[in-house]
Scaffold this motif. Structure first.
Motif, PDB file in Angstrom:
ATOM      1  N   PRO A  46      12.056 -12.370  98.372  1.00 60.27           N
ATOM      2  CA  PRO A  46      13.352 -12.119  98.986  1.00 60.27           C
ATOM      3  C   PRO A  46      13.552 -10.605  99.138  1.00 60.27           C
ATOM      4  O   PRO A  46      13.029  -9.825  98.336  1.00 60.27           O
ATOM      5  N   PHE A  47      14.278 -10.201 100.146  1.00 58.30           N
ATOM      6  CA  PHE A  47      14.489  -8.775 100.387  1.00 58.30           C
ATOM      7  C   PHE A  47      15.916  -8.350 100.030  1.00 58.30           C
ATOM      8  O   PHE A  47      16.412  -7.362 100.540  1.00 58.30           O
ATOM      9  N   ASP A  48      16.567  -9.098  99.123  1.00 61.59           N
ATOM     10  CA  ASP A  48      17.957  -8.804  98.773  1.00 61.59           C
ATOM     11  C   ASP A  48      18.088  -8.039  97.461  1.00 61.59           C
ATOM     12  O   ASP A  48      19.060  -8.182  96.749  1.00 61.59           O
ATOM     13  N   TRP A  49      17.123  -7.205  97.132  1.00 64.31           N
ATOM     14  CA  TRP A  49      17.190  -6.408  95.916  1.00 64.31           C
ATOM     15  C   TRP A  49      16.856  -4.957  96.249  1.00 64.31           C
ATOM     16  O   TRP A  49      16.397  -4.649  97.342  1.00 64.31           O
ATOM     17  N   ARG A  50      17.169  -4.075  95.305  1.00 64.32           N
ATOM     18  CA  ARG A  50      17.013  -2.645  95.545  1.00 64.32           C
ATOM     19  C   ARG A  50      16.235  -1.983  94.413  1.00 64.32           C
ATOM     20  O   ARG A  50      16.229  -2.464  93.289  1.00 64.32           O
ATOM     21  N   VAL A  51      15.618  -0.885  94.768  1.00 67.45           N
ATOM     22  CA  VAL A  51      14.979  -0.021  93.784  1.00 67.45           C
ATOM     23  C   VAL A  51      15.637   1.352  93.912  1.00 67.45           C
ATOM     24  O   VAL A  51      16.340   1.634  94.885  1.00 67.45           O
TER      25      VAL A  51
END
Length: 181
Positions: A46-51
Motif C-alpha cells: 500500500p502507498f498510504d504510509w510515509r517515511v
C-alpha cells in the motif's frame, strides 16, 4: 593469557552478546507483524504510509507509485546491515549506468532520525536514508534486519531477501533486473 588480553576478550564477548540479544529482541518484537502478511501471490504494497528523510522532510510513499522500488530495512547497530550499505550504493550506480534511473532506493531504519543522522555524519553514504514515520505495512512481513524488498511498478512485492547480501554481485544485479523490468 595476560590480564589485558583476558579483559579484552571479556569486553568483546559482552559486546557480541549484547548485539545478539538486541537482534533477537527486535526479531521477536516484529514477529506479530509478520502474522498479518498475505501470501506471496497477493502481496501488494500500500502507498498510504510515509517515511521521514534524515533532513526532516516527510516523504509520502505515494510519491513513488508507478516506479520500481528497492526497499531496505536496516539499523545503525546491525553489523550485517551496515556491511551491505556499500554494495547497495554500488548496485544503484550500476543500474544507473545501464540507464535505470527509474528505480527508487529507500533505506529505512526503525530508529530515531537523530541516531541515523549521527551514523550518516560518521559514515557518509551516497544513498538517501529514511526513518519510519508511519508504521511500515504489515504486508511486508517484517521479521529481521536487514531485509530488502523489490517492489515492481504496480506495487507488487516481486522479491524479498532477509539477511545481508552483496547487492552488486552479478547474481544480485540479475535478480533486481528480473524482478524490476
Amino acid at each position: 593469557m595476560t590480564r589485558g588480553a583476558r579483559r579484552c576478550t571479556m569486553v568483546v564477548a559482552r559486546v557480541t552478546w549484547w548485539r545478539v540479544a538486541l537482534c533477537a529482541l527486535v526479531a521477536l518484537a516484529l514477529r506479530p507483524l509478520a502474522a498479518h502478511a498475505q501470501s506471496d501471490t497477493e502481496r501488494t504494497l500500500p502507498f498510504d504510509w510515509r517515511v521521514r528523510a534524515i533532513d526532516g522532510r516527510e516523504i509520502p510513499m505515494a510519491r513513488f507509485r508507478g516506479r520500481p522500488i528497492v526497499l531496505n530495512l536496516w539499523a545503525t547497530w546491525c553489523t550485517p546491515c551496515v556491511a551491505e550499505l556499500g554494495s547497495i550504493e554500488r548496485l544503484q550506480d550500476s543500474l544507473r549506468a545501464q540507464g535505470r534511473d527509474d528505480i527508487v532506493f529507500l533505506l529505512v531504519s526503525l530508529e530515531t532520525r537523530r541516531s541515523v543522522q549521527r551514523f550518516s555524519d560518521r559514515r557518509p553514504i551516497g544513498l538517501p536514508l529514511f526513518v519510519e514515520l508511519d508504521p511500515m505495512p504489515a504486508v511486508l512481513g517484517i521479521r529481521a534486519v536487514p531485509t530488502t524488498w523489490l517492489i515492481d511498478r504496480d506495487g507488487r512485492i516481486a522479491a524479498t531477501h532477509r539477511g545481508a547480501r552483496v547487492w552488486d554481485a552479478p547474481d544480485a544485479i540479475a535478480l533486481v533486473q528480473r524482478a524490476l523490468p
